[in-house]
Scaffold this motif. Structure first.
Motif, PDB file in Angstrom:
ATOM      1  N   THR A 455       0.836  -1.196   0.000  1.00  0.00           N
ATOM      2  CA  THR A 455       0.000   0.000   0.000  1.00  0.00           C
ATOM      3  C   THR A 455       0.872   1.247   0.000  1.00  0.00           C
ATOM      4  O   THR A 455       1.972   1.240   0.571  1.00  0.00           O
ATOM      5  CB  THR A 455      -0.951   0.008   1.212  1.00  0.00           C
ATOM      6  OG1 THR A 455      -1.840   1.134   1.128  1.00  0.00           O
ATOM      7  CG2 THR A 455      -0.207   0.059   2.527  1.00  0.00           C
ATOM      8  N   ASP A 457       0.155   5.462   0.463  1.00  0.00           N
ATOM      9  CA  ASP A 457      -0.870   6.467   0.722  1.00  0.00           C
ATOM     10  C   ASP A 457      -0.858   7.601  -0.289  1.00  0.00           C
ATOM     11  O   ASP A 457      -1.885   8.244  -0.517  1.00  0.00           O
ATOM     12  CB  ASP A 457      -0.704   7.041   2.129  1.00  0.00           C
ATOM     13  CG  ASP A 457      -1.063   6.020   3.207  1.00  0.00           C
ATOM     14  OD1 ASP A 457      -1.811   5.075   2.895  1.00  0.00           O
ATOM     15  OD2 ASP A 457      -0.605   6.171   4.348  1.00  0.00           O
ATOM     16  N   THR A 512      -4.690   8.656  -0.071  1.00  0.00           N
ATOM     17  CA  THR A 512      -5.560   8.038   0.928  1.00  0.00           C
ATOM     18  C   THR A 512      -6.293   9.096   1.726  1.00  0.00           C
ATOM     19  O   THR A 512      -7.494   8.968   2.001  1.00  0.00           O
ATOM     20  CB  THR A 512      -4.740   7.134   1.858  1.00  0.00           C
ATOM     21  OG1 THR A 512      -4.136   6.084   1.085  1.00  0.00           O
ATOM     22  CG2 THR A 512      -5.605   6.508   2.929  1.00  0.00           C
ATOM     23  N   ILE A 528      -7.437   2.014   5.252  1.00  0.00           N
ATOM     24  CA  ILE A 528      -7.619   2.080   3.805  1.00  0.00           C
ATOM     25  C   ILE A 528      -6.294   1.725   3.144  1.00  0.00           C
ATOM     26  O   ILE A 528      -5.249   2.273   3.504  1.00  0.00           O
ATOM     27  CB  ILE A 528      -8.071   3.478   3.348  1.00  0.00           C
ATOM     28  CG1 ILE A 528      -9.464   3.802   3.918  1.00  0.00           C
ATOM     29  CG2 ILE A 528      -8.091   3.580   1.829  1.00  0.00           C
ATOM     30  CD1 ILE A 528      -9.970   5.181   3.553  1.00  0.00           C
ATOM     31  N   GLU A 529      -6.330   0.785   2.211  1.00  0.00           N
ATOM     32  CA  GLU A 529      -5.138   0.392   1.459  1.00  0.00           C
ATOM     33  C   GLU A 529      -5.239   0.940   0.043  1.00  0.00           C
ATOM     34  O   GLU A 529      -6.311   0.904  -0.570  1.00  0.00           O
ATOM     35  CB  GLU A 529      -5.010  -1.131   1.441  1.00  0.00           C
ATOM     36  CG  GLU A 529      -4.817  -1.728   2.836  1.00  0.00           C
ATOM     37  CD  GLU A 529      -4.842  -3.243   2.859  1.00  0.00           C
ATOM     38  OE1 GLU A 529      -4.620  -3.820   3.936  1.00  0.00           O
ATOM     39  OE2 GLU A 529      -5.077  -3.857   1.790  1.00  0.00           O
ATOM     40  N   ARG A 530      -4.118   1.420  -0.476  1.00  0.00           N
ATOM     41  CA  ARG A 530      -4.111   2.091  -1.786  1.00  0.00           C
ATOM     42  C   ARG A 530      -3.002   1.507  -2.658  1.00  0.00           C
ATOM     43  O   ARG A 530      -1.887   1.245  -2.182  1.00  0.00           O
ATOM     44  CB  ARG A 530      -3.870   3.599  -1.597  1.00  0.00           C
ATOM     45  CG  ARG A 530      -3.749   4.408  -2.884  1.00  0.00           C
ATOM     46  CD  ARG A 530      -3.314   5.840  -2.557  1.00  0.00           C
ATOM     47  NE  ARG A 530      -3.228   6.665  -3.744  1.00  0.00           N
ATOM     48  CZ  ARG A 530      -2.182   6.708  -4.586  1.00  0.00           C
ATOM     49  NH1 ARG A 530      -1.119   5.934  -4.351  1.00  0.00           N
ATOM     50  NH2 ARG A 530      -2.197   7.498  -5.641  1.00  0.00           N
ATOM     51  N   PHE A 541      -8.386   1.338  -4.222  1.00  0.00           N
ATOM     52  CA  PHE A 541      -8.443   1.379  -2.763  1.00  0.00           C
ATOM     53  C   PHE A 541      -9.220   0.185  -2.232  1.00  0.00           C
ATOM     54  O   PHE A 541     -10.185  -0.279  -2.862  1.00  0.00           O
ATOM     55  CB  PHE A 541      -9.149   2.651  -2.273  1.00  0.00           C
ATOM     56  CG  PHE A 541      -8.456   3.932  -2.641  1.00  0.00           C
ATOM     57  CD1 PHE A 541      -7.531   4.517  -1.786  1.00  0.00           C
ATOM     58  CD2 PHE A 541      -8.754   4.555  -3.841  1.00  0.00           C
ATOM     59  CE1 PHE A 541      -6.900   5.707  -2.133  1.00  0.00           C
ATOM     60  CE2 PHE A 541      -8.126   5.747  -4.188  1.00  0.00           C
ATOM     61  CZ  PHE A 541      -7.196   6.323  -3.337  1.00  0.00           C
TER      62      PHE A 541
END
Length: 585
Positions: A455, A457, A512, A528-530, A541
């Motif tokens: 991930t 951000d 993010t 939240i993973e991006r 996401f």
């Protein structure tokens, strides 16, 4: 199925694959199997298969589906009977091993695993519900073995959505388990084709362009897979809709969880994925690489049922939030101490009043009252719907209850828990028409992957947004496509654009933190993973635990997570005017 099979002479296909399973019918079919209320397979498969059978037999078309749900053996018996009644000679095999509750409970009792929920992080010991059924997601090698042994039709329960296509390609080309790149390409091809018409224009944010292409007759994707693993996606001839880079990007971004895509047979590494235009309605899949599968597979656990009821009020015109607030206080007063027997009680305003409305419908919104309880009697009419309706004479101006009270009576809903089980604990078996049973071992080699996907951000190619020129306030969706979906209580959402310079802007816009701003009151504070897919001009996401326990028991109207993308596309942002000048989506 009949449409595709009957047109074999003009548009030949070798294998019909189908995905009948979802997290919604996993829980529902588990319950009916245990209660004996009805058959636990998917009856719509029989409706699709029956008229297609003569064409399947005539043209030698193979079939592989997961319509067995929780009653695969009984579906196998029904299909055999249907074939016999038609006087056809087709060999039917079925797959077992997906039902894993005994193995899971035994391993839990031995303390071998905490069986952490992969969406919420909760431990199974801490789950306050009683598991009654568990299904593991199987790979496609059992299907491949059944086809290699002469089966014409292979019926499965909870194999993964893409496993029928993986199995078909593996059988056709005689691939080995070590052919990871080839398996990975088939895996992604299976994902692209698993959801009926989603790759040909269904659920696509560019849908207005499809009206002239026949959006009332959107076709079905057809996957061509070479021995090398190369994949081309097309659709059945004469159908509406289209296969384009955009429609495939839409389906690709649906329900994935990041750049690592896991299956029991292979892991697809997606960092460099892209699509290449070949000709009209013919698009090649590029850039997919394979890696070892994980030693585990996903398991969905169904719990004993809880109960839900809901009641609607119509609110029109001005002061909507105050009207809803008044109604909520009146209902809570009527419920009194009984509200303690509810596990959930939520009040939701659905819709908004248009500015200067020209019809009454434009000015009308809905107050949705939803309650859940462990016992059906706690949602009996005297304890829920009466307290919701009784305040009608002292409520807000224009107070109007919905007179359709069918949803106000308690119905069963099912808590759902998603975890992992070692593949070595699964008894994956092929049952052939001859009576022979073949064991399918777990993969000989596997890799333990990190618990979380990569991930970032913010983008690694940081640029000042002012570089993109003069901007105006406009909905994000005027130039940005998006697609979202559910996996358990997680919701994923992917955004993509049509031009490369727009992608540089999108990468820098959609950090993010900015997504949290877009979510506004919908953001629940969870992780939240991006990630980015440059070859698709996409930013993706995963919103962890965003969907209130998932499709089978959520109190949200967006129970499939599909409208999260549409909500976010409606949010107003600064959009460069030069991008708008190219035309809106």
């Amino acid at each position: 199925m009949e449409l595709l099979a009957s047109n074999h002479g003009n548009d030949p296909i070798d294998v019909l694959v189908g995905d009948w399973m979802s997290e919604a019918n996993m829980t529902a079919r588990a319950n009916v199997k245990l209660s004996g209320q009805m058959e636990a397979y998917e009856p719509t498969f029989l409706e699709a298969l029956e008229p297609a059978l003569p064409h399947i037999a005539k043209h030698g078309i193979k079939v592989a589906v997961n319509a067995g749900a929780s009653g695969t053996e009984k579906l196998h018996n029904m299909v055999k009977e249907m074939i016999a009644l038609k006087g056809l000679k087709l060999s039917v095999a079925w797959i077992s091993g997906d039902e894993v509750l005994p193995q899971l409970l035994a391993a839990q009792g031995r303390g071998e695993s905490s069986f952490e929920n992969i969406c919420t992080g909760q431990r199974l010991d801490d789950w306050q519900f009683e598991p009654i059924y568990a299904q593991a997601y199987l790979g496609g090698l059992g299907i491949a073995k059944a086809l290699a042994k002469g089966a014409d039709i292979v019926l499965c329960g909870r194999v993964s959505d893409a496993s029928p296509l993986i199995g078909a390609a593996c059988w056709w080309h005689k691939w080995q388990q070590s052919d990871l790149d080839k398996l990975a390409n088939a895996f992604v091809a299976g994902h692209l084709s698993e959801c009926s018409s989603y790759s040909t224009g269904g659920n696509y944010t560019g849908f207005k362009d499809l009206e002239s292409l026949g959006w009332e007759t959107i076709g079905y994707p057809i996957v061509e897979i070479a021995e090398s693993g190369e994949v081309v996606i097309t659709k059945n001839k004469g159908s509406g809709g289209e296969v384009s880079i955009n429609t495939l990007t839409s389906q690709f971004l649906y329900e994935i969880q990041g750049p690592w895509y896991f299956n029991s047979d292979v892991t697809a590494v997606l960092d460099n994925v892209s699509f290449e235009y070949i000709s009209k309605d013919r698009i090649a899949l590029c850039g997919v690489h394979g890696a070892l599968p994980p030693p585990t597979t996903k398991v969905g656990i169904t719990a004993t049922p809880i109960y839900q009821a809901e009641m609607h009020w119509f609110m029109t015109g001005l002061d909507i939030s105050a009207k809803a607030r008044m109604m909520e206080q009146l209902i809570r007063t009527q419920l009194g101490a009984h509200v303690r027997n509810f596990t959930r009680l939520v009040f939701q305003i659905i819709g908004s009043c248009a500015e200067n409305p020209t019809t009454q419908n434009e000015a009308t919104t809905v107050l949705r009252v939803v309650a859940q309880a462990r016992m059906a009697e706690d949602l009996a009419p005297a304890k829920f719907v009466r307290p919701c309706i009784d305040p009608v004479m002292c409520a807000y101006p224009g107070a109007t209850p919905d007179l359709d009270l069918r949803q106000a009576f308690p119905k069963q809903v099912f808590e759902y828990y998603v975890t992992l089980l070692p593949q070595s604990a699964i008894k994956h078996r092929v049952h052939l028409a001859s009576g022979e049973v073949i064991e399918i071992p777990p993969p000989p080699d596997s890799k333990t992957w990190p618990k979380t996907q990569p991930t970032q951000d913010i983008t690694m190619t940081s640029e000042d947004l002012r570089k993109f020129g003069v901007s105006v306030r406009a909905p994000l969706g005027t130039i940005v496509h998006a697609r979202s979906g559910d996996k358990g209580s997680d919701c994923n959402v992917g955004f993509w654009v049509r031009h490369q310079d727009e992608y540089a802007w999108l990468q820098n816009l959609l950090s993010t933190d900015f997504l949290k701003q877009l979510l506004a009151e919908e953001y629940n504070g969870k992780r939240i993973e991006r990630c980015e897919f440059p070859g698709l001009k996409a930013v993706h996401f995963v919103l962890k635990d965003h969907l209130d326990r998932g499709v089978s028991c959520t109190t949200s109207v967006d129970f499939l997570g599909k409208n999260c993308a549409e909500f976010l596309r409606a949010r107003v942002v600064n959009v460069p005017t030069r991008f708008l000048a190219r035309g809106r989506i």
